[in-house]
Design a protein around this motif. Structure first.
Motif, PDB file in Angstrom:
ATOM      1  N   ARG A   1       3.735  19.642   5.010  1.00 57.36           N
ATOM      2  CA  ARG A   1       3.488  20.182   6.346  1.00 57.36           C
ATOM      3  C   ARG A   1       3.678  21.706   6.306  1.00 57.36           C
ATOM      4  O   ARG A   1       4.767  22.206   6.043  1.00 57.36           O
ATOM      5  CB  ARG A   1       4.468  19.567   7.348  1.00 57.36           C
ATOM      6  CG  ARG A   1       4.071  19.731   8.819  1.00 57.36           C
ATOM      7  CD  ARG A   1       4.581  21.004   9.439  1.00 57.36           C
ATOM      8  NE  ARG A   1       4.379  20.999  10.889  1.00 57.36           N
ATOM      9  CZ  ARG A   1       3.366  21.563  11.508  1.00 57.36           C
ATOM     10  NH1 ARG A   1       2.433  22.206  10.807  1.00 57.36           N
ATOM     11  NH2 ARG A   1       3.263  21.527  12.833  1.00 57.36           N
TER      12      ARG A   1
ATOM     13  N   ARG B   1       4.609  10.798  15.769  1.00 54.76           N
ATOM     14  CA  ARG B   1       4.136  11.279  17.068  1.00 54.76           C
ATOM     15  C   ARG B   1       2.941  10.484  17.584  1.00 54.76           C
ATOM     16  O   ARG B   1       2.739  10.349  18.799  1.00 54.76           O
ATOM     17  CB  ARG B   1       3.768  12.760  16.981  1.00 54.76           C
ATOM     18  CG  ARG B   1       3.359  13.358  18.321  1.00 54.76           C
ATOM     19  CD  ARG B   1       2.951  14.814  18.213  1.00 54.76           C
ATOM     20  NE  ARG B   1       4.093  15.687  18.042  1.00 54.76           N
ATOM     21  CZ  ARG B   1       4.271  16.506  17.009  1.00 54.76           C
ATOM     22  NH1 ARG B   1       3.354  16.554  16.039  1.00 54.76           N
ATOM     23  NH2 ARG B   1       5.327  17.278  16.924  1.00 54.76           N
TER      24      ARG B   1
ATOM     25  N   ALA C   1       9.499  27.132  20.396  1.00 53.81           N
ATOM     26  CA  ALA C   1       8.985  25.965  19.669  1.00 53.81           C
ATOM     27  C   ALA C   1      10.125  25.094  19.147  1.00 53.81           C
ATOM     28  O   ALA C   1      11.257  25.545  18.989  1.00 53.81           O
ATOM     29  CB  ALA C   1       8.113  26.440  18.501  1.00 53.81           C
ATOM     30  N   TYR C   2       9.777  23.848  18.881  1.00 54.41           N
ATOM     31  CA  TYR C   2      10.734  22.889  18.332  1.00 54.41           C
ATOM     32  C   TYR C   2      11.987  22.769  19.202  1.00 54.41           C
ATOM     33  O   TYR C   2      13.110  22.754  18.718  1.00 54.41           O
ATOM     34  CB  TYR C   2      11.113  23.251  16.890  1.00 54.41           C
ATOM     35  CG  TYR C   2      10.020  22.972  15.898  1.00 54.41           C
ATOM     36  CD1 TYR C   2       9.735  21.682  15.490  1.00 54.41           C
ATOM     37  CD2 TYR C   2       9.251  24.024  15.387  1.00 54.41           C
ATOM     38  CE1 TYR C   2       8.722  21.424  14.585  1.00 54.41           C
ATOM     39  CE2 TYR C   2       8.235  23.779  14.485  1.00 54.41           C
ATOM     40  CZ  TYR C   2       7.968  22.476  14.089  1.00 54.41           C
ATOM     41  OH  TYR C   2       6.945  22.222  13.201  1.00 54.41           O
TER      42      TYR C   2
ATOM     43  N   GLY D   1       7.158  17.196  23.384  1.00 57.68           N
ATOM     44  CA  GLY D   1       6.930  17.675  22.028  1.00 57.68           C
ATOM     45  C   GLY D   1       6.605  16.572  21.041  1.00 57.68           C
ATOM     46  O   GLY D   1       6.171  16.848  19.919  1.00 57.68           O
TER      47      GLY D   1
ATOM     48  N   GLY E   1      -0.328  17.724  19.371  1.00 57.02           N
ATOM     49  CA  GLY E   1       0.303  17.980  18.083  1.00 57.02           C
ATOM     50  C   GLY E   1      -0.248  17.049  17.026  1.00 57.02           C
ATOM     51  O   GLY E   1      -1.070  16.164  17.301  1.00 57.02           O
TER      52      GLY E   1
ATOM     53  N   GLY F   1       8.098  15.867  14.138  1.00 50.85           N
ATOM     54  CA  GLY F   1       7.100  15.081  14.856  1.00 50.85           C
ATOM     55  C   GLY F   1       6.673  13.822  14.132  1.00 50.85           C
ATOM     56  O   GLY F   1       5.626  13.241  14.481  1.00 50.85           O
TER      57      GLY F   1
ATOM     58  N   HIS G   1       2.596  25.381   8.608  1.00 54.08           N
ATOM     59  CA  HIS G   1       2.172  25.816   9.934  1.00 54.08           C
ATOM     60  C   HIS G   1       0.933  26.700   9.897  1.00 54.08           C
ATOM     61  O   HIS G   1       0.080  26.612  10.776  1.00 54.08           O
ATOM     62  CB  HIS G   1       3.320  26.571  10.622  1.00 54.08           C
ATOM     63  CG  HIS G   1       4.482  25.699  10.953  1.00 54.08           C
ATOM     64  ND1 HIS G   1       5.491  25.430  10.068  1.00 54.08           N
ATOM     65  CD2 HIS G   1       4.783  25.011  12.086  1.00 54.08           C
ATOM     66  CE1 HIS G   1       6.370  24.628  10.620  1.00 54.08           C
ATOM     67  NE2 HIS G   1       5.965  24.355  11.848  1.00 54.08           N
TER      68      HIS G   1
END
Length: 400
Positions: free
Chosen positions: A82, A135, A260-261, A385, A144, A132, A84
Motif C-alpha cells: 500500500r 473496508r 487523515a487517518y 473512514g 477509499g 482500512g 499513497h
C-alpha cells in the motif's frame, strides 16, 4: 450426524475432511465477498507472486487468503502493498543512502546504512495491517480502497531500536513527538506523507527500524532499504523507505495527523452512518481479529465427513488469549486449538474439526479474544473512514 450445538460441544482437532475453498471467481480473478468485490489477479509487480490487484498506481496489492493459509509468517512475495503516492522509489543505492535525524536533537545526523546496521539488532514477529483493511465490507459503503480481508500480513522483522537511533542524536529537553517520512514523493501541492509518535512511544524499545523481513532484505515494494515497525499499531505509522526522522518540540499539525487517518473518539471507533461533527483522534492501536483461511463463505461438505477449519488470529495491541467458534450466532462459544506462540504482536494459527453435521445450511463464526480481555464484537462498527473493522468473521456452510 450432529446438529450445530452438538457438533460444537464435541469439537475436535486434526486434518480430516478439509472443506473446499471458494474464493476463486472462476475467470482467473477473485471474489472478495462484497458487492463490487471482483478483482483481477496479477504477477506484474517485481518481487511479488500472484496478488490481488486493487490499483496499479500508486500500487495497492492485496494478499489472497489462500496465501495466508497454514502459516504464521506471510511470505515476502505475497505480502500486501500500500502506497499513497505514485512517485515511489524504484531503486535505492545502499552505498549512498542516508537516514537523516534532525529537529529537536543535540547532534543532527546523516547515518549511512552500514553504520545503522552496527547498532544492536532486535527481532520481532508483528502483524502489519492497513487501517482500512476489510473496508469493502462496510455497509453503508464508504469511500477509499475497497479492500477485502487481505491488507494484512505477519513477518519476523529484524532491525534496530528507534530508541538507539534517537539516543545517537541526543533528544533535546522538551521534545514531544517524533515525525517520520520516507522516499516516496507527493505530487505538486499535495502534503508530504509523514506520521508522528509521542516521544515516549517512539523510545519504548519496541518501535524499531527494520532492514529485513522473514530473514531476507525488505522487498522494494515493502520499504527497502529500511522501514519503521510500530508493533500493535496500524500500518499508517509503519513508514516505508524511511529516510527522515524529525524530533518535534510540539505536536505534529500536518495533514496526515490532523486530517487523515482519524477515527471517532468513541468505543470501537463507532458512529451511526451519516453522523457528523463528532470528536476524533488519530488512529492508533489495532484490535483483535480472527480469520478463516482454508474455507471461504458458502463452503461445502458432505454429511459423512467432519468439517475441518483453520485460520489465523491476532490480538492487536496485545497477545492472542483464545479463539472460539460459534454456530448459534454467539449464544455459545467453544474453544479452538491454538498453534505456537511466536510473540504477542504476531499471528497465531488456530484449528478445529467439527464432527459430521446433518444435511442443511449452517453459519459458523470465529472470534479472537486478546490478553486484555478484548473480544471481537458480533456486530460490525461503522465510521466514515472505513477503519478498524473487526466483527467476528463468519462463513456459511452447506452440508449435502
Amino acid at each position: 450426524m450432529l446438529d450445530r450445538r452438538a457438533a460444537l460441544a464435541t469439537i475436535g482437532f486434526g486434518t480430516a475432511g478439509i472443506a473446499a475453498t471458494g474464493w476463486a471467481a472462476g475467470d482467473g480473478g477473485v471474489d472478495l465477498g462484497f458487492a463490487g468485490g471482483r478483482r483481477a489477479l496479477t504477477r506484474a509487480f517485481p518481487g511479488k507472486a500472484e496478488m490481488i490487484l486493487q490499483r496499479m498506481r500508486a500500487p495497492l496489492l492485496e494478499t489472497p487468503m489462500t496465501a495466508l493459509d497454514g502459516q504464521v509468517f506471510t511470505p515476502n512475495d505475497r505480502f500486501f502493498v500500500r502506497w499513497h503516492y505514485s512517485d515511489i522509489p524504484t531503486a535505492v543505492d545502499p552505498a549512498t543512502f542516508r537516514l537523516r535525524v534532525g529537529g529537536a536533537v543535540k547532534r543532527p545526523l546523516a547515518i549511512p546504512l552500514g553504520e545503522l546496521l552496527k547498532l544492536p539488532r532486535v527481532e520481532m514477529a508483528a502483524v502489519n495491517q492497513c487501517s482500512g483493511n476489510s473496508r469493502g465490507f462496510f455497509t453503508p459503503r464508504v469511500p477509499g480502497a475497497q479492500w477485502g480481508n487481505g491488507a494484512i500480513g505477519n513477518a519476523k522483522w529484524t532491525g534496530v531500536r528507534l530508541k538507539d537511533v534517537l539516543d545517537l542524536a541526543g533528544v533535546a529537553p522538551g521534545a514531544r513527538q517524533v515525525r517520520v517520512s520516507g522516499l516516496d514523493r507527493p505530487p505538486p501541492d499535495a502534503p508530504w506523507f509523514a506520521k508522528a509518535l509521542e516521544i515516549d512511544h517512539a523510545r519504548d524499545g519496541e518501535v524499531m527500524i527494520a532492514f529485513a523481513m522473514n530473514d531476507a532484505p525488505l522487498p522494494l515494494l515493502n520499504g527497502f532499504p529500511i522501514r519503521l515497525i510500530v508493533p500493535g499499531w496500524f500500518s499508517t505509522y509503519w513508514v516505508k523507505a524511511l529516510d527522515r526522522i524529525e524530533v518535534l518540540s510540539a505536536p505534529d499539525t500536518g495533514f496526515w495527523m490532523e486530517k487523515a487517518y482519524r477515527i471517532p473518539a468513541t468505543p470501537g471507533a463507532n458512529v451511526a452512518p451519516g453522523a457528523k461533527d463528532f470528536p476524533t483522534v488519530p488512529i492508533n492501536r489495532m484490535v483483535p481479529r480472527a480469520f478463516f483461511t482454508n474455507v471461504a463463505d458458502t463452503a461445502a461438505t458432505t454429511a459423512s465427513k467432519p468439517l475441518y477449519v483453520r485460520g489465523l488470529a491476532m490480538g492487536g495491541a496485545s497477545a492472542v488469549a483464545r479463539v472460539d467458534l460459534s454456530m448459534d450466532a454467539g449464544a455459545s462459544w467453544h474453544a479452538a486449538r491454538l498453534g505456537r506462540d511466536e510473540g504477542r504482536y504476531g499471528f497465531r494459527l488456530w484449528e478445529a474439526t467439527l464432527p459430521p453435521l446433518a444435511r442443511g445450511g449452517y453459519r459458523l463464526w470465529v472470534r479472537c479474544t486478546n490478553a486484555d480481555r478484548e473480544a471481537q464484537p458480533m456486530q460490525p462498527t461503522w465510521n466514515p473512514g472505513g477503519f478498524m473493522r473487526n466483527p467476528a468473521e463468519s462463513i456459511a456452510v452447506r452440508v449435502a
